[in-house]
Scaffold this motif. Structure first.
Motif, PDB file in Angstrom:
ATOM      1  N   LYS A 227     -12.517  27.749 -19.834  1.00  0.00           N
ATOM      2  CA  LYS A 227     -11.507  28.477 -19.478  1.00  0.00           C
ATOM      3  C   LYS A 227     -10.143  27.879 -19.780  1.00  0.00           C
ATOM      4  CE  LYS A 227      -9.733  30.403 -15.191  1.00  0.00           C
ATOM      5  NZ  LYS A 227      -8.590  29.942 -15.178  1.00  0.00           N
ATOM      6  N   GLU A 231      -7.200  29.008 -22.383  1.00  0.00           N
ATOM      7  CA  GLU A 231      -5.812  29.750 -21.926  1.00  0.00           C
ATOM      8  C   GLU A 231      -4.956  28.679 -22.548  1.00  0.00           C
ATOM      9  OE1 GLU A 231      -6.036  28.842 -17.579  1.00  0.00           O
ATOM     10  OE2 GLU A 231      -6.841  30.947 -17.253  1.00  0.00           O
ATOM     11  N   ALA A 234      -5.464  29.825 -27.027  1.00  0.00           N
ATOM     12  CA  ALA A 234      -5.791  31.054 -27.554  1.00  0.00           C
ATOM     13  C   ALA A 234      -4.464  31.716 -27.982  1.00  0.00           C
ATOM     14  CB  ALA A 234      -6.681  31.923 -26.517  1.00  0.00           C
ATOM     15  N   VAL A 237      -4.051  37.264 -27.665  1.00  0.00           N
ATOM     16  CA  VAL A 237      -4.833  37.795 -26.724  1.00  0.00           C
ATOM     17  C   VAL A 237      -4.327  38.838 -26.092  1.00  0.00           C
ATOM     18  CG1 VAL A 237      -6.132  37.166 -24.635  1.00  0.00           C
ATOM     19  CG2 VAL A 237      -5.952  35.676 -26.401  1.00  0.00           C
ATOM     20  N   THR A 238      -4.569  39.926 -26.165  1.00  0.00           N
ATOM     21  CA  THR A 238      -4.062  41.342 -25.692  1.00  0.00           C
ATOM     22  C   THR A 238      -4.685  41.445 -24.175  1.00  0.00           C
ATOM     23  OG1 THR A 238      -5.749  42.486 -26.691  1.00  0.00           O
ATOM     24  CG2 THR A 238      -3.839  42.480 -27.860  1.00  0.00           C
ATOM     25  N   LYS A 239      -5.832  41.059 -23.932  1.00  0.00           N
ATOM     26  CA  LYS A 239      -6.177  41.021 -22.493  1.00  0.00           C
ATOM     27  C   LYS A 239      -7.014  39.850 -22.324  1.00  0.00           C
ATOM     28  CE  LYS A 239      -9.079  44.090 -19.505  1.00  0.00           C
ATOM     29  NZ  LYS A 239      -9.863  45.058 -19.401  1.00  0.00           N
ATOM     30  N   GLN A 240      -6.631  39.056 -20.851  1.00  0.00           N
ATOM     31  CA  GLN A 240      -7.239  37.949 -20.841  1.00  0.00           C
ATOM     32  C   GLN A 240      -8.828  38.312 -20.262  1.00  0.00           C
ATOM     33  OE1 GLN A 240      -6.320  34.788 -20.806  1.00  0.00           O
ATOM     34  NE2 GLN A 240      -4.277  35.144 -21.745  1.00  0.00           N
ATOM     35  N   PRO A 241      -9.511  37.336 -20.876  1.00  0.00           N
ATOM     36  CA  PRO A 241     -10.927  37.804 -20.194  1.00  0.00           C
ATOM     37  C   PRO A 241     -11.027  37.356 -18.831  1.00  0.00           C
ATOM     38  CG  PRO A 241     -10.796  35.567 -21.402  1.00  0.00           C
ATOM     39  CD  PRO A 241      -9.365  36.381 -21.711  1.00  0.00           C
ATOM     40  N   SER A 242     -12.099  37.989 -18.263  1.00  0.00           N
ATOM     41  CA  SER A 242     -12.356  37.705 -16.827  1.00  0.00           C
ATOM     42  C   SER A 242     -13.043  36.316 -16.663  1.00  0.00           C
ATOM     43  CB  SER A 242     -13.361  38.341 -16.041  1.00  0.00           C
ATOM     44  OG  SER A 242     -14.599  38.357 -16.771  1.00  0.00           O
ATOM     45  N   THR A 243     -12.789  35.393 -15.504  1.00  0.00           N
ATOM     46  CA  THR A 243     -12.939  34.294 -15.234  1.00  0.00           C
ATOM     47  C   THR A 243     -14.547  33.843 -15.406  1.00  0.00           C
ATOM     48  OG1 THR A 243     -13.079  34.391 -12.955  1.00  0.00           O
ATOM     49  CG2 THR A 243     -10.997  33.622 -13.841  1.00  0.00           C
ATOM     50  N   SER A 252     -18.274  33.138 -24.262  1.00  0.00           N
ATOM     51  CA  SER A 252     -17.396  32.114 -24.452  1.00  0.00           C
ATOM     52  C   SER A 252     -16.993  31.922 -26.095  1.00  0.00           C
ATOM     53  CB  SER A 252     -17.670  30.980 -23.910  1.00  0.00           C
ATOM     54  OG  SER A 252     -17.704  31.025 -22.430  1.00  0.00           O
ATOM     55  N   HIS A 259      -9.876  33.823 -31.164  1.00  0.00           N
ATOM     56  CA  HIS A 259      -8.826  33.776 -30.625  1.00  0.00           C
ATOM     57  C   HIS A 259      -8.264  32.014 -30.789  1.00  0.00           C
ATOM     58  CE1 HIS A 259      -8.383  37.608 -29.263  1.00  0.00           C
ATOM     59  NE2 HIS A 259      -9.583  37.458 -28.475  1.00  0.00           N
TER      60      HIS A 259
END
Length: 334
Positions: A227, A231, A234, A237-243, A252, A259
């Motif tokens: 993670k 962060e 990357a 990235v248009t939308k951050q992935p969920s944790t 992953s 990215h």
């Protein structure tokens, strides 16, 4: 040089007078490794060591290597602060005594006592300033040195450290490696116990709980690394992935390929990737099903030697294989 200046404690030097008084320099204690000890002002058992820069600004910020607490460097130096206050107190007492002696001597010269007894007679006897002994500060030998990959700061620690004292960060890879190391050291400490003690741990369930927590904590370290690095590195990235995405290795890897431009599966190799996936399945049933084997687990691990509804039994071999895979994965992605 005035007598009081010669009697300053060792490690304290008189730098000269100013319009507001005088300036002293205080030498900080330094160990054989060239690093000076600091203590977290919030947790006095958080001790670490840093490089000392000549004339460095003690009002600059410093981070605790263990908890990340932020304060001025001066706040991290309680023993050194005592040194400065002790020296300043001794110097101030001596300087006042010296100046008073000069004032009374001048007055006596201006108003000398005549032979008839008229005039002013005065005397001043200064007290002897005590020879001050600075508080002793025992410097423990360095147990482990680190170099921050972000700012190249060199520091030494005695336990699990995930913050650089200078910049407050460690590269995700360094934090990951630290968390793996602590898991390996924990099992190593158990291995070093005598047979009777180990038997008591087995009988009380502590050994089983330790093996299970090693799987869970080790995988959490991997998840956190994936993670944090994503962060940081990357792009587009248009939308951050969920944790929770980083709990799933294949998902992953898809994100990293898209990215970050890194194929984690390829870097790790087939064997390591499968070992990590095996640990992920164990961790999933331990964390989300109270350790009871369900159909989802058996679908992921068809060769597991237990049946549906049984409490999963994590062996030392499972844990050792997982930690070995984590170490090798860490080395492959650095």
């Amino acid at each position: 040089m005035a007598d009081w200046k010669r009697r300053l404690p060792e490690g304290v030097e008189y730098q000269g007078e100013t319009t507001n008084g005088f300036t002293l320099s205080v030498s900080l204690p330094v160990g054989d490794d060239g690093l000076s000890p600091l203590v977290c002002p919030k947790h006095d058992d958080h001790r670490f060591k840093v490089r000392v820069v000549q004339g460095g600004d003690t009002s600059s910020n410093c981070y605790c290597a263990y908890c990340g607490h932020l304060a001025t460097t001066w706040d991290f130096m309680p023993a050194q602060m005592d040194r400065a206050l002790e020296a300043a107190s001794a110097a101030a007492e001596a300087l006042v005594a010296e100046k008073l002696n000069e004032v009374f001597a001048d007055l006596a010269r201006q108003f000398p006592r005549s032979s008839s007894g008229s005039g002013i007679s005065m005397s001043f006897t200064p007290g002897q300033p005590p020879v001050r002994t600075l508080p002793a500060y025992e410097i423990e030998p360095t147990r482990r040195s680190m170099t921050c990959l972000q700012c190249r700061e060199v520091f030494a620690v005695y336990g699990l450290a995930i913050y650089c004292p200078h910049c407050g960060q460690l590269a995700p890879q360094q934090r990951f490696a630290e968390l793996i190391r602590i898991q390996i050291d924990r099992l190593g400490a158990l291995d070093g116990m005598d047979t009777a003690s180990r038997r008591r741990l087995d009988e009380s369930g502590v050994m089983t709980a330790t093996l299970e927590s090693t799987i869970k904590d080790g995988f959490t370290a991997l998840e956190t690394y994936l993670k944090n690095r994503f962060e940081r590195e990357a792009a587009n990235v248009t939308k951050q992935p969920s944790t929770t995405t980083f709990q799933r290795l294949d998902d992953s890897n898809d994100l990293y390929v898209a990215h970050v431009g890194v194929d984690l599966r390829q870097k790790a190799g087939k064997v390591i990737w499968e070992q990590l996936g095996h640990a992920a399945s164990i961790r999933q049933v331990l964390t989300h099903n109270s350790g009871v084997i369900d159909e989802k687990f058996l679908a992921r691990e068809p060769n597991w030697p237990q049946a549906l509804g049984e409490r999963i039994q994590v062996g030392r071999g499972d844990v050792d294989s997982f930690l070995d895979a984590l170490e090798r994965f860490s080395a492959s992605v650095l």
